[in-house]
Structures are given as C-alpha cells and as structure tokens.
Design an enzyme around this catalytic site. Structure first.
Site, PDB file in Angstrom:
ATOM      1  N   ARG A  66       8.801  -3.858  40.214  1.00  0.00           N
ATOM      2  CA  ARG A  66       9.015  -2.411  40.149  1.00  0.00           C
ATOM      3  C   ARG A  66       9.492  -2.010  38.757  1.00  0.00           C
ATOM      4  O   ARG A  66       9.976  -2.845  37.996  1.00  0.00           O
ATOM      5  CB  ARG A  66      10.077  -2.005  41.180  1.00  0.00           C
ATOM      6  CG  ARG A  66       9.782  -2.494  42.586  1.00  0.00           C
ATOM      7  CD  ARG A  66      11.089  -2.700  43.384  1.00  0.00           C
ATOM      8  NE  ARG A  66      10.814  -3.234  44.717  1.00  0.00           N
ATOM      9  CZ  ARG A  66      10.655  -2.487  45.804  1.00  0.00           C
ATOM     10  NH1 ARG A  66      10.773  -1.179  45.723  1.00  0.00           N
ATOM     11  NH2 ARG A  66      10.392  -3.044  46.974  1.00  0.00           N
ATOM     12  N   ARG A 120       4.872  -7.304  54.418  1.00  0.00           N
ATOM     13  CA  ARG A 120       4.126  -6.660  53.340  1.00  0.00           C
ATOM     14  C   ARG A 120       3.332  -7.712  52.572  1.00  0.00           C
ATOM     15  O   ARG A 120       3.786  -8.848  52.397  1.00  0.00           O
ATOM     16  CB  ARG A 120       5.085  -5.973  52.372  1.00  0.00           C
ATOM     17  CG  ARG A 120       5.896  -4.831  52.953  1.00  0.00           C
ATOM     18  CD  ARG A 120       7.034  -4.490  52.023  1.00  0.00           C
ATOM     19  NE  ARG A 120       7.634  -3.190  52.301  1.00  0.00           N
ATOM     20  CZ  ARG A 120       8.753  -2.746  51.743  1.00  0.00           C
ATOM     21  NH1 ARG A 120       9.395  -3.506  50.853  1.00  0.00           N
ATOM     22  NH2 ARG A 120       9.234  -1.550  52.048  1.00  0.00           N
ATOM     23  N   ASP A 131       6.930   0.911  49.354  1.00  0.00           N
ATOM     24  CA  ASP A 131       8.132   1.428  50.018  1.00  0.00           C
ATOM     25  C   ASP A 131       7.852   2.690  50.824  1.00  0.00           C
ATOM     26  O   ASP A 131       8.254   3.794  50.456  1.00  0.00           O
ATOM     27  CB  ASP A 131       9.255   1.682  49.005  1.00  0.00           C
ATOM     28  CG  ASP A 131       9.925   0.387  48.581  1.00  0.00           C
ATOM     29  OD1 ASP A 131       9.757  -0.617  49.286  1.00  0.00           O
ATOM     30  OD2 ASP A 131      10.618   0.370  47.561  1.00  0.00           O
ATOM     31  N   GLY A 149      17.572  -5.020  49.417  1.00  0.00           N
ATOM     32  CA  GLY A 149      18.698  -4.996  50.339  1.00  0.00           C
ATOM     33  C   GLY A 149      18.359  -5.411  51.750  1.00  0.00           C
ATOM     34  O   GLY A 149      19.249  -5.725  52.543  1.00  0.00           O
ATOM     35  N   ARG A 150      17.074  -5.413  52.079  1.00  0.00           N
ATOM     36  CA  ARG A 150      16.664  -5.873  53.413  1.00  0.00           C
ATOM     37  C   ARG A 150      15.261  -6.469  53.399  1.00  0.00           C
ATOM     38  O   ARG A 150      14.604  -6.554  54.434  1.00  0.00           O
ATOM     39  CB  ARG A 150      16.714  -4.722  54.403  1.00  0.00           C
ATOM     40  CG  ARG A 150      15.922  -3.501  53.987  1.00  0.00           C
ATOM     41  CD  ARG A 150      16.019  -2.439  55.039  1.00  0.00           C
ATOM     42  NE  ARG A 150      15.448  -1.187  54.569  1.00  0.00           N
ATOM     43  CZ  ARG A 150      15.308  -0.102  55.320  1.00  0.00           C
ATOM     44  NH1 ARG A 150      15.700  -0.145  56.580  1.00  0.00           N
ATOM     45  NH2 ARG A 150      14.796   0.997  54.834  1.00  0.00           N
ATOM     46  N   ASP A 178      13.080   2.642  41.355  1.00  0.00           N
ATOM     47  CA  ASP A 178      13.010   1.341  42.014  1.00  0.00           C
ATOM     48  C   ASP A 178      11.931   1.305  43.090  1.00  0.00           C
ATOM     49  O   ASP A 178      11.682   0.258  43.684  1.00  0.00           O
ATOM     50  CB  ASP A 178      14.364   0.963  42.613  1.00  0.00           C
ATOM     51  CG  ASP A 178      14.875   1.980  43.614  1.00  0.00           C
ATOM     52  OD1 ASP A 178      15.139   3.119  43.198  1.00  0.00           O
ATOM     53  OD2 ASP A 178      15.014   1.640  44.810  1.00  0.00           O
ATOM     54  N   ASN A 179      11.280   2.442  43.330  1.00  0.00           N
ATOM     55  CA  ASN A 179      10.173   2.498  44.287  1.00  0.00           C
ATOM     56  C   ASN A 179       8.830   2.701  43.593  1.00  0.00           C
ATOM     57  O   ASN A 179       7.874   3.149  44.216  1.00  0.00           O
ATOM     58  CB  ASN A 179      10.390   3.629  45.301  1.00  0.00           C
ATOM     59  CG  ASN A 179      11.548   3.358  46.234  1.00  0.00           C
ATOM     60  OD1 ASN A 179      11.963   2.213  46.406  1.00  0.00           O
ATOM     61  ND2 ASN A 179      12.087   4.398  46.840  1.00  0.00           N
ATOM     62  N   ASP A 221      22.774  -2.888  56.742  1.00  0.00           N
ATOM     63  CA  ASP A 221      22.794  -4.051  57.626  1.00  0.00           C
ATOM     64  C   ASP A 221      21.598  -4.969  57.406  1.00  0.00           C
ATOM     65  O   ASP A 221      21.471  -6.002  58.067  1.00  0.00           O
ATOM     66  CB  ASP A 221      22.851  -3.619  59.092  1.00  0.00           C
ATOM     67  CG  ASP A 221      21.669  -2.763  59.522  1.00  0.00           C
ATOM     68  OD1 ASP A 221      20.691  -2.671  58.763  1.00  0.00           O
ATOM     69  OD2 ASP A 221      21.743  -2.188  60.628  1.00  0.00           O
TER      70      ASP A 221
END
Length: 518
Positions: free
Chosen positions: A201, A194, A280, A111-112, A270-271, A143
C-alpha cells in the site's frame, strides 16, 4: 522450509498449496524480513464452515471445484491449520502507516489480516491473505476479527468488480463460524481469503519515510520494481518511474470507479494499492439514485470520500506517496541540488494524473453514451445528463443501461429511461439533444446498443442485494450468496431469468447504512 502436511491434517491439493505457502521465494514480500512484518499464527476459529467459494479464484491457485467440500479446506482458510506451521513459516502481519481522513495517523498495519504466503500457478504469482484472522501487534484497540456481513460484502464485491473489468483484489472464499463477535450488536466471526499479486500500500512507503528508514524504504521500492515494474529499472530514475506507474494505475482506477458509480468509502492512504487495485472493501457502495455528493460511509460525516471527491482524493494520496519516496528520488542529480530536483521531478510526475484521468474519463463517457466519434459538445452533453440525473436522483446503473434503447430516429425507445426521471420535460430536452448527436454517428441503433451494453452493466452489487444475501446467510442459508455471485459474474449480460436483481431498490433499502464497523 515447508511443514509436514500430515501435521496439519492436509492431503492432496491442499497439502501442495500449504507447502507452497510455507516456502517463500526470495522475491516474496515476506522475505523482506522482520522490519516489514511480524509472524504469528491465526487465532483459533471454532467449528469453521464454508459460506462462499469462488471457483474462478480457486483456479488461479490451481485448485479444482469441490475442494471446498474437504473439511480441511475450512481449517486452512480459517487460519486454524497455520497454528501447526513452523515458526519461520507462520503467517505474517505487515506494518505500515498512513493518513486517515486527511490526518496523519502514524503507525497502523495489518490489524486483523494475516498473509499466508505466495502461490505460483500458470506462470502467475499470487499472495494470499486472511482478513479476520485475529489480533496482531498492529490491532490497536481492535479484536482482530471480521464479521459475517462485512466478509460476505467483500467476497461479493471483489468478484463483482473483477467481472466489471475493474482492477481489484480477488476473494477465494468466506469461512464462517458461530463464534460471537461484539460490534454494535453481537455478531458472528468470519474470515475472507483475499488473493492478489501484492498487498503493498501507499502506507507502507509512508511508514518507512516517517521513521527515517531509507534502507527499508529502498528495499521495499526495489521489491515492487523487481516484481511488478521491472522496466522501471532501466529508467534514469527508477524510483521516479515507480511513482509514475502509481500515478497511471491510480488515475485509471478512478476512471473505472467513476464510470460505474462505485464509491469506496475509506480512501485513506493505507487503503491505496501500489498496483492500482481496489483493496479493503469496507463501507463501499454502488450508487442507486445519482447524487454527485453520494457518501456511502455513514462514518464519513464530512463527505471527504464522497463520489465526486474520489479523483481529487486519489491525487492527494499520490502526493503522500511521492513524499514517502522523496529520499530515493533525484539520485542522478548533484548532492547540492538533489533535494530541490527531487521535488520538481515528483511534482512533474504527479501532474500527469490529470493528464491521464481527464481524457480517459471523457473517452469512457463517450463509450457509455454510444458515441464513436468525438465532437466539441460531447463533454457538455454528458455533464448535462449528470445534472438532470442529479436533480431527479435517477438511477445511475439503469439510466446508462437503458440509454441503449434510445433511437436516433424517433422517441419510440425513450420510455425505459424516461420513466426513471420525475422531471420528464428536463429529460426530454436532454434526450432530444442526445438524439441529434446520435444522428451524426454512422453506426445504426442495433450496433450501438450492443456496444453500449458492453460498457454499461445491468447488474451491480447494490446494498439491498448484499443485505438480502447476508440475512439469509445468518440463518445458515448460503444459497443466495452464491446465486448473487453468479449473477454478478455476468454484469453486462441480459440474464432475463434474473431480472429482479437489476431492478430499482425496494423502499426498505433507503434505511440501510454501512460504516467502518466491520
């Protein structure tokens, strides 16, 4: 295909790096195609500047120290330079699904975060990813931005975990900006780069399983096997062998976390890395006073991801991964029994988690206590220590570090650790039993202390240390970020000149809270 470096204003090493990033090899994750990801440029970040830079991580990519002073460096790793990349080589956001706080959340995705591509150097390949690079098709209500405080925390912890010997993604740099971002208050935007062999994942597998896309699921599993576990291809069931690798690496990771008092905070599926990496970094925390039920994430009101729950949650997450792989399992069996056999095989492999985790943690605890030999009462001795630590909220890191000073001959070295306990009588009762156990060892105190100090760190990223660096960075003083990073690169060394970084947290640290807001 690569873009012309002159278009992006890059030259020299940065030009070569960009050229590599935009020329994806066939075995790269990005080559899997549009079912797995969406390509788009990063959102513009105004007037970017370097907040933190890891020369060690840069070396993995073939970059020399000083490259961060090139103005083009901030343009590239803010994502701004990617806006001039050709459409077929743009950064990418991957799609995945997952369970969040134990509940199926459906489609999620980056998402970001945007993948930049892959770099090969020194015979190793690394994928680069920008966290905080703007909205993607998977941003939902977000956002797409990350803020300075969370980016500094991830940068520092990524490098700290690596030097603790814990598998982790790395962090190349933090790029800051005065561009405002609204959270609980107005903060400023930042991007952290990163670096990892892969960002695949558990949730990637869950996504294609839940959407009945066995073709994509197989392509993903084949990608992971070919790139990271090629020996699995020789197994009777390659996909079951892949699950077994995930069980092993995840169990090993949990041992590492528990052994240093690290709490991740958001162990959603998902992490979870398919390679067993810590990924994450959000509301993580290293324990100060020991609390078996320590919750580092202020948003985790039920304590699902508390310290003592982490191994159990990892096991639960592996069940979710196994379910995602079920359509690929059991191909060696006849069709009439394949489904049942696949479940049986998966359950058997999952059962290996406990077989791997428990003895490995026991070995680690013996090492932390300085015990070379194994005795029947060692587990009970370690458990009693944790009970006394819990009752006294004795500092996790300092307790184990200072145990190296305890002598097996007398109480002359007890004070450094004894002073961490309010109930001195309870500690004395335990340490007397510990001393008796040490007397059964042939190794002398000095040699034992050296060995213990190699596994019990003196320096960890305590929340108040990160907070101090963040507060200064908000005033455009980045010196504490780099000073703290330098200390954390040598967690097992004495570093007497940095004694203040190893002390108990100040009173004001008790009011610090971290949450999923970042």
């Amino acid at each position: 295909m690569s873009f012309s470096p002159s278009i992006a204003g890059l030259s020299g090493p940065l030009s070569a790096l960009s050229d590599a990033l935009t020329t994806a090899p066939e075995s790269a994750f990005a080559s899997l195609g549009s079912v797995f990801l969406t390509r788009l440029p990063a959102a513009p970040l105004s007037a970017p500047y370097v907040v933190g830079f890891s020369a060690e991580t840069a070396a993995l990519l073939g970059l020399e120290p000083g490259i961060e002073n090139d103005p083009a460096f901030a343009e590239l790793f803010s994502g701004n330079a990617t806006r001039e990349w050709p459409a077929e080589a743009l950064p990418y956001a991957s799609v995945y699904s997952g369970h969040q706080f134990g509940v199926w959340a459906g489609q999620l995705g980056d998402g970001r975060a945007l993948g930049l591509g892959e770099v090969e150097h020194g015979g190793r390949r690394f994928e680069l990813q920008l966290k905080g690079a703007g909205r993607t098709p998977y941003s939902r209500m977000g956002d797409g931005r990350a803020v300075l405080r969370s980016s500094i925390r991830e940068y520092l912890c990524s490098e700290a975990m690596h030097h603790l010997g814990i598998p982790t993604t790395r962090a190349l740099c933090v790029i800051g900006s005065d561009q405002p971002v609204r959270r609980e208050t107005v903060e400023t935007a930042a991007v952290v780069t990163r670096v990892a062999p892969s960002f695949v994942r558990f949730g990637h597998f869950e996504h294609f399983y839940s959407n009945d896309r066995t073709d994509a699921l197989r392509a993903l599993a084949d990608h992971v096997i070919e790139r990271f576990y090629p020996h699995c291809r020789e197994a009777d069931d390659p996909y079951l062998a892949l699950l077994n690798e995930a069980v092993i690496s995840t169990a090993d990771l949990m041992v590492e976390w528990q052994a240093v008092g690290f709490c991740h905070g958001v162990m959603n599926t998902d992490n979870m890395s398919i390679l067993g990496l810590t990924i994450d970094y959000g509301p993580f925390g290293f324990m100060d006073g020991f609390d078996a039920g320590y919750i580092c994430n202020h948003s985790d009101s039920q304590g699902r991801y508390a310290y003592r729950m982490q191994p159990q949650i990892a096991y639960w997450n592996l069940f979710c991964l196994a379910q995602g792989l079920l359509p690929l399992l059991g191909e060696k069996h006849e069709e009439s029994v394949r489904g049942d056999k696949a479940i049986e095989d998966a359950q058997r492999v999952l059962g290996g988690f406990k077989d791997r985790f428990a003895p490995a943690l026991e070995r680690r605890m013996r090492a932390k206590l300085g015990l070379e030999t194994e005795r029947a009462g060692d587990d009970a001795l370690a458990n009693r220590l944790f009970e006394v630590m819990h009752a006294n909220r004795a500092d996790f890191t300092l307790t184990f570090r200072n145990l190296a000073r305890v002598s097996k001959h007398d109480a002359s070295g007890d004070a450094a650790v004894r002073d961490l306990f309010l109930d001195r009588a309870a500690f004395d009762a335990w340490v007397n039993d510990y001393r008796a156990r040490l007397s059964e060892e042939t190794r002398e105190d000095a040699a034992r202390a050296i060995a213990m100090n190699r596994v019990n760190p003196k320096f960890v990223l305590r929340n108040h240390l990160a907070e101090t660096a963040i507060r200064r960075a908000k005033e455009k003083d980045f010196s504490e970020v780099e000073r703290l990073a330098a200390v954390l690169r040598r967690p097992f060394d004495e570093q007497p000149e940095h004694e203040a970084y190893a002390g108990l947290p100040p009173d004001w640290a008790s009011s610090l809270e971290v949450s999923c807001s970042s």
